[in-house]
Motif scaffolding. Structure first.
Motif, PDB file in Angstrom:
ATOM      1  N   ARG A  87      -7.941  -4.596   0.978  1.00 29.85           N
ATOM      2  CA  ARG A  87      -9.283  -4.649   1.576  1.00 29.85           C
ATOM      3  C   ARG A  87     -10.109  -5.792   1.008  1.00 29.85           C
ATOM      4  O   ARG A  87     -10.796  -6.500   1.748  1.00 29.85           O
ATOM      5  CB  ARG A  87     -10.027  -3.334   1.334  1.00 29.85           C
ATOM      6  CG  ARG A  87      -9.677  -2.250   2.306  1.00 29.85           C
ATOM      7  CD  ARG A  87     -10.564  -1.065   2.029  1.00 29.85           C
ATOM      8  NE  ARG A  87      -9.742  -0.057   1.410  1.00 29.85           N
ATOM      9  CZ  ARG A  87      -9.635   1.189   1.829  1.00 29.85           C
ATOM     10  NH1 ARG A  87     -10.342   1.610   2.798  1.00 29.85           N
ATOM     11  NH2 ARG A  87      -8.845   2.039   1.265  1.00 29.85           N
TER      12      ARG A  87
ATOM     13  N   GLU B  36      -7.057  -1.060  -2.159  1.00 30.04           N
ATOM     14  CA  GLU B  36      -8.213  -1.705  -2.781  1.00 30.04           C
ATOM     15  C   GLU B  36      -8.071  -3.234  -2.758  1.00 30.04           C
ATOM     16  O   GLU B  36      -8.987  -3.944  -2.350  1.00 30.04           O
ATOM     17  CB  GLU B  36      -8.358  -1.209  -4.230  1.00 30.04           C
ATOM     18  CG  GLU B  36      -9.440  -1.883  -5.034  1.00 30.04           C
ATOM     19  CD  GLU B  36      -9.448  -1.473  -6.514  1.00 30.04           C
ATOM     20  OE1 GLU B  36     -10.330  -1.982  -7.221  1.00 30.04           O
ATOM     21  OE2 GLU B  36      -8.585  -0.686  -6.954  1.00 30.04           O
TER      22      GLU B  36
ATOM     23  N   ASP C 198      -0.595  -0.787  -4.468  1.00 34.63           N
ATOM     24  CA  ASP C 198      -2.015  -0.886  -4.095  1.00 34.63           C
ATOM     25  C   ASP C 198      -2.315   0.387  -3.305  1.00 34.63           C
ATOM     26  O   ASP C 198      -2.643   0.345  -2.125  1.00 34.63           O
ATOM     27  CB  ASP C 198      -2.221  -2.161  -3.261  1.00 34.63           C
ATOM     28  CG  ASP C 198      -3.671  -2.425  -2.896  1.00 34.63           C
ATOM     29  OD1 ASP C 198      -4.573  -1.867  -3.543  1.00 34.63           O
ATOM     30  OD2 ASP C 198      -3.888  -3.215  -1.951  1.00 34.63           O
ATOM     31  N   GLY C 199      -2.162   1.520  -3.976  1.00 36.78           N
ATOM     32  CA  GLY C 199      -2.171   2.829  -3.336  1.00 36.78           C
ATOM     33  C   GLY C 199      -3.337   3.140  -2.430  1.00 36.78           C
ATOM     34  O   GLY C 199      -3.172   3.786  -1.398  1.00 36.78           O
ATOM     35  N   SER C 200      -4.504   2.686  -2.760  1.00 35.22           N
ATOM     36  CA  SER C 200      -5.686   2.947  -1.935  1.00 35.22           C
ATOM     37  C   SER C 200      -6.114   1.730  -1.131  1.00 35.22           C
ATOM     38  O   SER C 200      -7.220   1.697  -0.592  1.00 35.22           O
ATOM     39  CB  SER C 200      -6.850   3.409  -2.828  1.00 35.22           C
ATOM     40  OG  SER C 200      -6.517   4.616  -3.473  1.00 35.22           O
TER      41      SER C 200
ATOM     42  N   VAL D 131       0.865  -1.176   0.000  1.00 35.55           N
ATOM     43  CA  VAL D 131       0.000   0.000   0.000  1.00 35.55           C
ATOM     44  C   VAL D 131       0.908   1.233   0.000  1.00 35.55           C
ATOM     45  O   VAL D 131       1.189   1.834   1.031  1.00 35.55           O
ATOM     46  CB  VAL D 131      -0.975  -0.003   1.205  1.00 35.55           C
ATOM     47  CG1 VAL D 131      -1.848   1.244   1.183  1.00 35.55           C
ATOM     48  CG2 VAL D 131      -1.839  -1.253   1.183  1.00 35.55           C
TER      49      VAL D 131
ATOM     50  N   ASP E   9       2.309   4.312  -3.269  1.00 34.83           N
ATOM     51  CA  ASP E   9       1.994   4.756  -4.624  1.00 34.83           C
ATOM     52  C   ASP E   9       3.020   4.191  -5.610  1.00 34.83           C
ATOM     53  O   ASP E   9       4.067   3.675  -5.220  1.00 34.83           O
ATOM     54  CB  ASP E   9       1.899   6.283  -4.714  1.00 34.83           C
ATOM     55  CG  ASP E   9       3.205   6.984  -4.421  1.00 34.83           C
ATOM     56  OD1 ASP E   9       4.180   6.793  -5.182  1.00 34.83           O
ATOM     57  OD2 ASP E   9       3.255   7.743  -3.432  1.00 34.83           O
TER      58      ASP E   9
END
Length: 170
Positions: free
Chosen positions: A114, A111, A107-109, A83, A85
Motif C-alpha cells: 500500500r 503495509e 507483507d501480511g497486511s 502479501v 504470512d
C-alpha cells in the motif's frame, strides 16, 4: 506510486527463520525496511502470492539461480515480497530452496504494498488485496530502478532484467 529516486517506505515485514542465530529466533521475525536496507544494495521483487503458478515456476527460481551473478554485480541481498504470512513464506522458501540466496519476506497486511502504491486487487479471484508484480533495485534505501508489470504479465520484473540493471550500475 513509488518512483525512481524515492526512499522506500518505512514498514515492518516478517521473515520466517528456521535456524536460530544472528539475533533472530526461530519463527517469524520482524524486518524493518529502513534498517535492513541502510547501506546496502538490495534487489527486490514482489509478486501476488506464494505458491502461485508463475511465481513458483518462473519468478522465484530466476532469482535463486542468478544469486551469484547478483552478488558479483554488487547486490548485497535479494528480497522476495508477497502479501502472505511469514509461515507461508517460510514454507515456500523451503519448497523453492531459496535459503541463503533470497530472503522471503511477508507483507501480511499489505503495509509495504500500500505504501508503495503497488497493489493489485484480486478480490474477484478470492485473493483480496495483493502486491503487484514488480522488481526494483534499492541503494541505501533509495529506489534506483523500478520495473512494474502490466496486469497478468511477466515481462520486466524477471531476474534477467533486474540483473542487467544491477550490472549497468543503475
Amino acid at each position: 506510486m513509488i518512483q525512481v529516486g524515492d526512499k522506500i517506505p518505512a514498514a515492518t515485514l516478517m521473515e520466517y527463520v528456521e535456524v536460530e542465530g544472528n539475533g533472530c529466533s526461530i519463527g517469524p521475525n520482524p524486518v524493518d525496511t529502513a534498517k535492513a536496507s541502510a547501506g546496502k544494495t538490495i534487489a527486490v521483487f514482489a509478486l501476488p502470492g506464494a505458491f502461485t503458478p508463475t511465481c513458483s515456476a518462473k519468478h522465484v527460481p530466476g532469482f535463486v539461480e542468478q544469486h551469484a551473478a547478483f552478488q558479483a554485480a554488487g547486490v548485497d541481498e535479494i528480497w522476495c515480497l508477497s502479501v502472505n504470512d511469514a509461515f507461508v513464506m517460510g514454507a515456500w522458501a523451503r519448497e523453492q530452496k531459496s535459503a541463503e540466496k533470497v530472503r522471503m519476506l511477508a507483507d501480511g497486511s499489505a503495509e509495504f504494498a500500500r505504501a508503495t502504491g503497488l497493489t493489485l486487487d484480486l478480490t474477484a479471484r478470492g485473493m483480496g488485496l495483493r502486491s503487484n508484480r514488480y522488481s526494483m533495485l534499492i541503494k541505501d534505501g533509495v529506489v534506483t530502478s523500478l520495473n512494474v508489470e502490466g496486469p497478468g504479465k511477466f515481462e520486466v520484473s524477471d531476474a534477467a532484467t533486474l540483473l542487467a540493471q544491477a550490472q549497468a550500475g543503475i
